[in-house]
Design a protein around this motif. Structure first.
Motif, PDB file in Angstrom:
ATOM      1  N   ASP B 138      21.706   7.898   5.426  1.00  9.50           N
ATOM      2  CA  ASP B 138      20.290   8.270   5.406  1.00  9.50           C
ATOM      3  C   ASP B 138      19.684   8.177   4.020  1.00  9.50           C
ATOM      4  O   ASP B 138      18.651   8.777   3.751  1.00  9.50           O
ATOM      5  CB  ASP B 138      20.122   9.701   5.932  1.00  9.50           C
ATOM      6  N   GLY B 141      18.867   2.473  -0.861  1.00 11.95           N
ATOM      7  CA  GLY B 141      19.881   1.724  -1.588  1.00 11.95           C
ATOM      8  C   GLY B 141      20.156   2.299  -2.972  1.00 11.95           C
ATOM      9  O   GLY B 141      21.302   2.491  -3.367  1.00 11.95           O
TER      10      GLY B 141
ATOM     11  N   THR D  15      13.308  14.567   7.962  1.00 13.54           N
ATOM     12  CA  THR D  15      14.065  15.253   6.921  1.00 13.54           C
ATOM     13  C   THR D  15      13.209  16.253   6.161  1.00 13.54           C
ATOM     14  O   THR D  15      13.625  16.808   5.168  1.00 13.54           O
ATOM     15  CB  THR D  15      14.609  14.244   5.888  1.00 13.54           C
ATOM     16  N   GLY D  40      14.093   5.174  -3.932  1.00 13.37           N
ATOM     17  CA  GLY D  40      13.897   6.190  -2.901  1.00 13.37           C
ATOM     18  C   GLY D  40      12.447   6.432  -2.555  1.00 13.37           C
ATOM     19  O   GLY D  40      12.123   7.373  -1.840  1.00 13.37           O
ATOM     20  N   CYS D  41      11.538   5.556  -3.011  1.00 14.28           N
ATOM     21  CA  CYS D  41      10.117   5.836  -2.799  1.00 14.28           C
ATOM     22  C   CYS D  41       9.641   5.338  -1.436  1.00 14.28           C
ATOM     23  O   CYS D  41       8.523   5.619  -1.028  1.00 14.28           O
ATOM     24  CB  CYS D  41       9.280   5.230  -3.900  1.00 14.28           C
ATOM     25  N   THR D  44      12.081   0.106   1.098  1.00 15.81           N
ATOM     26  CA  THR D  44      12.878  -0.448   2.186  1.00 15.81           C
ATOM     27  C   THR D  44      12.309  -0.017   3.529  1.00 15.81           C
ATOM     28  O   THR D  44      12.240  -0.808   4.477  1.00 15.81           O
ATOM     29  CB  THR D  44      14.341  -0.006   2.029  1.00 15.81           C
ATOM     30  N   THR D  45      11.881   1.219   3.597  1.00 19.27           N
ATOM     31  CA  THR D  45      11.324   1.708   4.846  1.00 19.27           C
ATOM     32  C   THR D  45      10.091   0.899   5.253  1.00 19.27           C
ATOM     33  O   THR D  45       9.921   0.557   6.422  1.00 19.27           O
ATOM     34  CB  THR D  45      10.978   3.206   4.708  1.00 19.27           C
ATOM     35  N   GLU D 164      15.158  -6.431  -2.807  1.00 14.20           N
ATOM     36  CA  GLU D 164      15.943  -6.579  -4.040  1.00 14.20           C
ATOM     37  C   GLU D 164      16.941  -7.718  -3.902  1.00 14.20           C
ATOM     38  O   GLU D 164      18.143  -7.535  -4.030  1.00 14.20           O
ATOM     39  CB  GLU D 164      16.666  -5.269  -4.362  1.00 14.20           C
TER      40      GLU D 164
HETATM   41  N1  LIG Z   1      17.741   6.927   8.100  1.00 14.53           N
HETATM   42  C1  LIG Z   1      17.159   7.797   7.252  1.00 14.53           C
HETATM   43  N2  LIG Z   1      17.136   9.102   7.556  1.00 14.53           N
HETATM   44  C2  LIG Z   1      16.585   9.978   6.726  1.00 14.53           C
HETATM   45  N3  LIG Z   1      16.026   9.666   5.560  1.00 14.53           N
HETATM   46  C3  LIG Z   1      16.002   8.379   5.192  1.00 14.53           C
HETATM   47  C4  LIG Z   1      16.591   7.380   6.020  1.00 14.53           C
HETATM   48  N4  LIG Z   1      16.444   6.188   5.402  1.00 14.53           N
HETATM   49  C5  LIG Z   1      15.802   6.443   4.244  1.00 14.53           C
HETATM   50  N5  LIG Z   1      15.547   7.760   4.114  1.00 14.53           N
HETATM   51  C6  LIG Z   1      14.844   8.397   3.000  1.00 14.53           C
HETATM   52  O1  LIG Z   1      13.561   7.869   2.917  1.00 14.53           O
HETATM   53  C7  LIG Z   1      13.188   7.664   1.562  1.00 14.53           C
HETATM   54  C8  LIG Z   1      12.755   6.220   1.358  1.00 14.53           C
HETATM   55  O2  LIG Z   1      13.875   5.386   1.531  1.00 14.53           O
HETATM   56  P1  LIG Z   1      13.820   3.831   1.238  1.00 14.53           P
HETATM   57  O3  LIG Z   1      15.136   3.275   1.642  1.00 14.53           O
HETATM   58  O4  LIG Z   1      12.643   3.265   1.888  1.00 14.53           O
HETATM   59  O5  LIG Z   1      13.691   3.814  -0.329  1.00 14.53           O
HETATM   60  P2  LIG Z   1      13.549   2.549  -1.309  1.00 14.53           P
HETATM   61  O6  LIG Z   1      12.214   2.587  -1.864  1.00 14.53           O
HETATM   62  O7  LIG Z   1      13.977   1.324  -0.611  1.00 14.53           O
HETATM   63  O8  LIG Z   1      14.618   2.953  -2.419  1.00 14.53           O
HETATM   64  P3  LIG Z   1      15.662   2.044  -3.216  1.00 14.53           P
HETATM   65  O9  LIG Z   1      14.929   1.323  -4.263  1.00 14.53           O
HETATM   66  O10 LIG Z   1      16.547   3.070  -3.798  1.00 14.53           O
HETATM   67  O11 LIG Z   1      16.312   1.174  -2.234  1.00 14.53           O
HETATM   68  C9  LIG Z   1      14.392   8.044   0.717  1.00 14.53           C
HETATM   69  O12 LIG Z   1      14.170   9.299   0.151  1.00 14.53           O
HETATM   70  C10 LIG Z   1      15.523   8.111   1.675  1.00 14.53           C
HETATM   71  O13 LIG Z   1      16.415   9.127   1.330  1.00 14.53           O
END
Ligand SMILES: Nc1ncnc2c1ncn2[C@@H]1O[C@H](COP(=O)(O)OP(=O)(O)OP(=O)(O)O)[C@@H](O)[C@H]1O
Ligand SMILES: Nc1ncnc2c1ncn2[C@@H]1O[C@H](COP(=O)(O)OP(=O)(O)OP(=O)(O)O)[C@@H](O)[C@H]1O
Ligand SMILES: [Fe+3]
Ligand SMILES: [Mg+2]
Ligand SMILES: [Mg+2]
Lengths: 303, 300, 564, 300
Positions: B138, B141, D15, D40-41, D44-45, D164
């Motif tokens: 969860d 990356g 969460t 974590g911002c 990816t989501t 990335e």
């Molecule tokens: N399956 C999940 N369940 C709960 N929380 C999640 C899940 N996937 C991501 N998160 C949370 O959602 C937030 C955004 O995650 P995301 O993967 O989109 O970040 P990101 O911008 O891609 O970061 P990074 O540059 O580190 O990859 C993070 O705080 C992460 O902990």
């Protein structure tokens, strides 16, 4: 449709019986299904529940089961002309079922056993302590009849079963299990149907069979026609055949004592007259079945 | 802690091309070695051999006097007191973030208050204190990478192996983490080996830089040295910016002045030595004219 | 709008209804039919009598105890083999795992009898060691412990196969990270490997447990002499003394067995809940452990266990086939191949039974796999109450004794199917459907646990490549769960191959199965013929396994469970 | 191809903290959007919602007129004709490198010579032609990433999502791959969304840069614009180098001259606006003296 026979005879015997019948009645085809009595009955009952019993005829271990079916109205009455040649105790007066052979339950022992038993009572002697096995009436129809028969004999009765239990006897599985147990020397003595040890002995197994002096119980492998049959005529012919001299000869060849009067006994058996068959009343036995099962279970700690 | 020595180490996966060959390297006690090289050159394989996951097909690895591995025998990883950030993170999916980070402590018998304090500290160093109870699945990356980092730094290992530990972090975090490495290195005195593609990272942190290519070690030297005097085209290309010219220059001189370079540039023949020209050495003298440039070129 | 799906649902819209209908036909209909008849049987009261019978509760108790202990034993043996044969460099892996699945092929009754003799006064082994107990001494296997032990032995291969698939995808770097953290081999095992393989272990435990609750052969031989009745043996005795209430009794007993197995399933569910076993960014490098000197300890242990599990009963079978009668000592003089001759060349039933059983088992294993992959996909993607109920419904038939399911299917199909006017009864199709129903759980378990360990990103990548549901199923998902799929097919095939209790009631002329043929021969006193046929069945399976071995090159990695 | 519109999209994983909230963004047809933000911002989501792996808990996503997803329904990913490089690569371990790369083609029914040619081309673009027969497990980290890249670019998707994609590559390869992206973008006209932590990458490639933080979009603008006029401290900090000063400057002016700044610096009160000072705007006038510096500061 073909005539359908449900039987608990061993495979080869069932095939031989059917072959014999078809030799006499070449225009009637018979399909047969064999299994242990409990399974055959379960199958039949389920079919009846579903409203479509497949079997036309039953040829299974004991009269009690057929008596139960008769009382439930599941059987067809047929007065066979062959009945005249049979003891009246061996068939139903109304013609619902007819005994076909005598399968007695006696004692078998491993030839390496120390004591040669001659009577039922011998099995309660200290020499037999922990060495006796018998089929469970819960698994074998013949065993139930045996228990019911012996329980009615003065001098034996349920007390006999109690002292057997105290002597370390066990009631395990069916007759086949008893045979294996004794033949392999795991137990020395067994209460078992006659033909198994006699046949095995002929093949060289280290076993002997004795007809105990008090007498033996017997199941009679009765034949009966189901009320729902669509082949009543053919079914009646089958009944006539198994009761006929020719049919009875067939059983004799297979190693069974024919039920018909005036027949020989198979090799390895004492003369018919010397075998004391203890009487059993099917209707009576049926009435007591539940109680007897409970009593037996009480003694042997099972259900 | 002691010197880490790789002695003519080789590794062949049986693919026809050796992943690492004839690799000799000394990392001084408490040194911070940056390992650079193009993708697929064998950096991870070197780390895995140091950690004990692969046995070298040839050569030997020592930590001080202690033999870690040679072609015949190998000290199991669990007895090497090392820590590693895996390129793939290698987080345990069935444990929470805190569980992942705390596991090396648990194995060492740390428990109770000390355990909680250390895990908490490691997590806040990587800015994940709020995520202690999450599962790795969860996380984003970069968050996963940080969990791997925290797990690596939570104990006091003799050798720390970092396989592109900051690749997925943003600039701010990257700088913070670099700071963390520096502090950790000073505090613990551990020998650190740091694989990266980012040479500015390498330059900023390392006491020594090693450059490898196609399984071979090309050069090891302190950052300033390797920047100023890279050996060969590949090292020059990997370290810092600059243009590499192939010019017919002779002689043993390692530095060329502008006039020499100009002569060479005007020669018709372009066979000869590789000349690296660094941008900061190019100083434009006049107002955009070409004539007066001052260039200090470095021979590769 | 066309092409759209409801949110939170990565599955094609027909999938859920498809699984529901399948489960309806295979589980709900037969069970409901049985329940109806059961309720009807109690129409005049009597349920209180049944429920207050002490025999019922003692049988329930024994069922639970023997099943729990038996499951634990099968877990210990199955896990030992799975871990050592999948993860380590122990020698002779191929051979060991080849043999380890064979005990499933030997009918439980045969195994039980072989063990009784092995440990009894007439044991050739104990006699040779001169420690044979005297004639008449109590048989230690006639006990709860004996039943449980045999359950364990019989079901250990189930655990092995269910677990192996999961172990094959255990990520290498996770193990390495733990070792570098300083964890000893033992800690790596208990902290990393064991938890990560938990879905497989739990799946194995669950199949083993439901197999125990439904097993008849072992308690029939080991339990009844010691007056230990389990629910299946009790069911059987109810059928032997048929009364108007029998169906009611059987329905009640079945309901209790079903409740036990659903309770087991709930424990399994709890154990798995909230755990995530997906390996992120799975690269395919799987873990391997070097045993070192431990090899000298483990290799003999494995062979010893194997010889008890397989060699002893198998040689008992061979001996039984070579002597003319039971109890005749096997010597060169008494030995004869007559039984084999008779079985191979004279008994017409042999060929029919081989053809029937192989085609039934093969069809069941392969068709079920298709249904199973779809159902497992749905069950792991949906995490709602409906999917939990469906999972339980799939589980129940296998937890019931075969005779009960057979009766349920007779009740359902003895009369021609309404509207269609087709009669399945008496044909081979009813056996096939009953097999589908009964083996569904066996087939499903390993596949579900494999799905639990799958990184969803792998499927997502395929979706983005444009692969529709079936496409990615066949290209990505099935190859990735290939070890589990292979385990599923082989499990079902091996068990179905000499299945007895279902076909015993459902067969009719021409549709005998091997199990039925062996049982009937044995029951008629021709134990030599029965043993000979059993030996032939085992040999046939060995030959088929060897054929599979030849094919293995063309199959996805890990499908054939005895290859590494 | 058409405009990609995200309309007040939100995603909550339950969460307690929404991963993405109130996220509205237009990516013009054929645009190349760089998505920046701290680890974590929610980057990816956002990509996963565009691809269709997560359904937004609120808002909607359109491609041109076509609805891709809203809170109630969603077009399955396989019907979106998109391609993605996953942060975890998501290579299929059971297929060879060539099999991985060629799979999207296979699904589209390409076979025979055309298939081989395309796969071969994609593999040589990422410099992996020699590795076609390997399994992903036998590759280095960077090589795996390149396989993922090749797989992403082998077809002609409408939208390309890159998470990335170059994090594990060395500088040379990185530049080459950037070049590849540029070419691919020009040739195919696909809309590209590119998540990166490396803002120089972003600046070099993108037609637009979007910056997000804690699940929210902070600013979208062309690179030069966002560099020159970042909105807020976070954007300023993420984009380019520079120092952020908090100074008591009033007024709406977005550019400050040196004298204004100097005044503000000398004021005692340090409450007020954030001022971003870029290094290239700091020009040292004299010989190291402080007086004559010319500074152009940008207000955040
Ligand atoms: N399956 C999940 N369940 C709960 N929380 C999640 C899940 N996937 C991501 N998160 C949370 O959602 C937030 C955004 O995650 P995301 O993967 O989109 O970040 P990101 O911008 O891609 O970061 P990074 O540059 O580190 O990859 C993070 O705080 C992460 O902990
Ligand atoms: N298990 C393996 N089997 C076969 N070849 C391998 C294996 N692991 C790595 N290789 C090969 O060995 C070479 C070196 O790999 P290594 O992982 O050390 O590279 P790297 O320098 O870490 O690269 P990157 O920066 O891309 O991570 C590569 O060409 C790779 O393909
Ligand atoms: Fe019988
Ligand atoms: Mg690497
Ligand atoms: Mg991300």
């Amino acid at each position: 449709a073909n005539l359908v026979l449900y039987t608990s005879q061993p495979n080869e015997d069932a095939q031989a019986t059917v072959d014999g019948f078809m030799a006499v009645n070449p225009d009637i085809k018979v399909d047969w299904v064999r299994d242990g009595t409990p399974k055959i009955i379960a199958k039949l009952q389920a079919e009846i529940q579903a409203g479509n019993p497949v079997a036309d005829l039953l040829l299974i271990a004991d009269m009690v089961t057929l008596e139960r079916l008769k009382q439930e109205g599941k059987l067809l009455a047929y007065k066979s002309p062959e009945a005249a040649q049979y003891d009246a105790t061996l068939y139903d007066a109304d013609g619902y079922y007819y005994s076909t052979k005598l399968i007695t339950t006696g004692i078998m022992y491993n030839t390496s056993a120390g004591m040669k038993p001659a009577s039922w009572k011998d099995l309660t002697r200290p020499e037999a302590k922990g060495l006796v096995t018998m089929p469970s009436p819960l698994a074998s129809g013949a065993a139930l009849i045996d228990a019911q028969t012996l329980a009615a004999v003065p001098g034996l009765g349920w007390d006999f079963y109690k002292s057997l239990a105290e002597n370390g006897a066990i009631a395990a599985g069916g007759n086949g299990a008893v045979l294996k147990s004794v033949a392999s020397g795991e137990r020395a003595y067994g209460m078992v149907v006659d033909y198994l040890p006699i046949r095995e002995k002929a093949k060289g197994a280290p076993v002997e069979f004795v007809f105990p002096s008090e007498g033996v119980s017997a199941v009679t492998e009765p034949v009966g026609i189901l009320a729902s049959t669509r082949n009543a005529e053919a079914a009646k012919k089958f009944v006539d055949y198994v009761l006929s001299e020719r049919g009875q000869e067939g059983f004799l060849k297979l190693g069974y004592i024919p039920a018909r009067n005036g027949m020989k006994v198979p090799d390895g058996f004492p003369a018919r007259e010397t075998i004391r068959v203890l009487p059993v009343n099917a209707a009576e036995a049926l009435k007591n079945t539940d109680q007897d099962l409970k009593t037996f279970s009480g003694i042997y700690g099972s259900n | 802690m002691a010197k880490l020595t790789l002695n003519r180490v080789a590794k062949d996966f049986g693919t026809g091309r050796a992943a690492v060959s004839d690799f000799s390297l000394d990392v001084r006690e408490g040194g911070f070695l940056a390992l650079l090289g193009p993708s697929g050159c064998g950096k991870t394989t070197v780390l895995r051999m140091i950690a004990g996951f692969e046995t070298p097909s040839d050569g030997s690895i020592h930590l001080g006097e202690r033999l870690l591995a040679d072609a015949a025998q190998s000290l199991p990883p669990e007895k090497r007191n090392m820590a590693m950030v895996f390129q793939s993170y290698a987080l345990w999916p069935h444990m929470s973030v805190a569980g992942n980070v705390g596991y090396p402590l648990k194995v060492r018998g740390v428990s109770g208050e000390a355990y909680r304090a250390k895990v908490g500290e490691a997590l806040s160093t990587v800015r994940l204190a709020d995520y202690a109870g999450r599962r790795p699945a969860d996380l984003s990356g970069g968050q996963r990478q940080r969990v791997a980092l925290a797990r690596c730094l939570v104990t006091s290992p003799d050798v720390v192996l970092l396989d592109e530990p900051l690749a997925n972090l943003d600039r701010h975090l990257k700088h913070e983490m670099e700071e963390t490495f520096r502090e950790f290195h000073q505090r613990s005195g551990a020998t650190m080996i740091y694989v990266t593609h980012d040479q500015s990272e390498a330059m900023a942190l390392a006491t020594d830089v090693a450059v490898m290519s196609e399984g071979r070690l090309l050069q090891v030297a302190p950052p300033a040295e390797i920047y100023a005097r890279p050996e060969g085209r590949i090292v020059g290309g990997l370290i810092g910016r600059g243009a590499i010219l192939t010019l017919p220059v002779m002689g043993g001189e390692r530095q060329l002045e502008w006039d020499e370079l100009q002569d060479a540039l005007q020669a018709a023949n372009t066979d000869g030595a590789d000349i690296l020209v660094r941008p900061e050495d190019v100083i434009i003298g006049g107002e955009g004219g070409c004539r007066n440039r001052r260039i200090r070129a470095v021979r590769g | 709008m066309p092409g759209y799906v409801r949110t939170g649902n990565s599955q094609p819209p027909w999938l859920f209804p498809f699984v529901v209908i399948t489960v309806l036909i295979l589980s709900v209909l037969p069970l409901a039919r049985l329940a109806m008849v059961g309720i009807a049987a109690f129409a005049n009261g009597g349920i209180i009598d049944v429920l207050s019978a002490p025999s019922l509760w003692s049988a329930t108790y024994y069922t639970i105890v023997t099943s729990v202990v038996g499951t634990m034993i099968s877990l210990v043996i199955g896990c030992l083999f799975a871990f050592l044969l999948t993860l380590t460099d122990i020698r002779g892996k191929g051979l060991l795992s080849f043999f380890f699945v064979l005990p499933m092929m030997i009918p439980p009754q045969v195994t039980a009898l072989a063990w009784v003799q092995m440990s009894g006064p007439s044991s050739p082994l104990l006699k040779a060691l001169a420690i044979a107990p005297p004639l008449g001494s109590p048989q230690p296997l006639y006990s709860v412990g004996g039943i449980a032990l045999l359950y364990g032995v019989q079901h250990a291969p189930l655990v092995y196969l269910a677990l192996r698939a999961g172990l094959m995808t255990l990520p290498r770097d996770g193990v390495e990270a733990a070792r570098l953290s300083g964890a000893s081999s033992f800690r790596v095992f208990s902290d990393i490997i064991l938890p990560l393989s938990l879905p497989g272990i739990i799946a194995g435990a669950a199949i083993s447990f439901v197999s125990c609750t439904g097993n008849f052969g072992i308690p029939a031989i080991l339990g009844i002499p010691a007056s230990i009745f389990t629910l299946p043996t009790l069911v059987f005795t109810k059928f032997s003394a048929f009364t108007s209430r029998t169906f009611g009794d059987v329905a009640v007993l079945s309901a209790i067995i079903a409740m036990i197995s659903v309770a087991g399933l709930m424990i399994q569910d709890r154990a798995l809940r909230g755990r995530d076993y997906r390996v992120i960014g799975l690269s395919g490098a799987s873990a391997a452990v070097e045993l070192g000197a431990w090899r000298f300890l483990f290799t003999p242990i494995l062979w010893a266990i194997l010889s008890f599990m397989l060699a002893a009963p198998f040689f008992a079978l061979v001996a039984g086939a070579l002597v003319p009668a039971y109890g005749v000592p096997l010597t060169f003089k008494t030995m004869s191949l007559h039984a084999f001759e008779e079985i191979l060349f004279r008994q017409a039933v042999t060929r029919t039974a081989f053809v029937n059983s192989i085609s039934l088992a093969g069809a069941t294993a392969v068709c079920l796999l298709v249904v199973t992959v779809l159902a497992a996909y749905m069950l792991t993607r949906r995490k709602d109450a409906a999917s939990r109920i469906i999972a339980s419904l799939i589980e129940i038939p296998y937890s019931l004794p075969g005779i009960v399911m057979a009766v349920a299917f007779i009740l359902l199909f003895a009369a021609p199917i309404p509207f269609l006017h087709i009669s399945l009864y008496g044909t081979i199709w009813i056996i096939l459907i009953a097999y589908f129903s009964w083996f569904f759980a066996v087939s499903l378990k390993p596949v579900v646990s494999a799905f639990h360990q799958l990184d969803p990103a792998l499927e997502e990548a395929a979706r983005l490549s444009g692969a529709g549901f079936f496409r990615r199923l066949s290209d990505i998902i099935v190859p990735l769960i290939a070890p589990a799929a292979g385990a599923s097919v082989i499990l079902v095939f091996l068990i179905a191959c000499n299945e007895l209790t279902i076909s015993a009631l459902l067969w009719s002329a021409g549709t005998q199965t091997l199990g039925v043929a062996i049982y009937n021969l044995d029951d008629s006193g021709s134990s030599d013929l029965a043993s000979a046929l059993s030996v032939l069945v085992v040999l046939m399976v060995v030959i088929m396994m060897l054929l599979l071995e030849l094919l293995a090159k063309h199959l996805p990695k890990g499908v054939v469970p005895w290859r590494n």
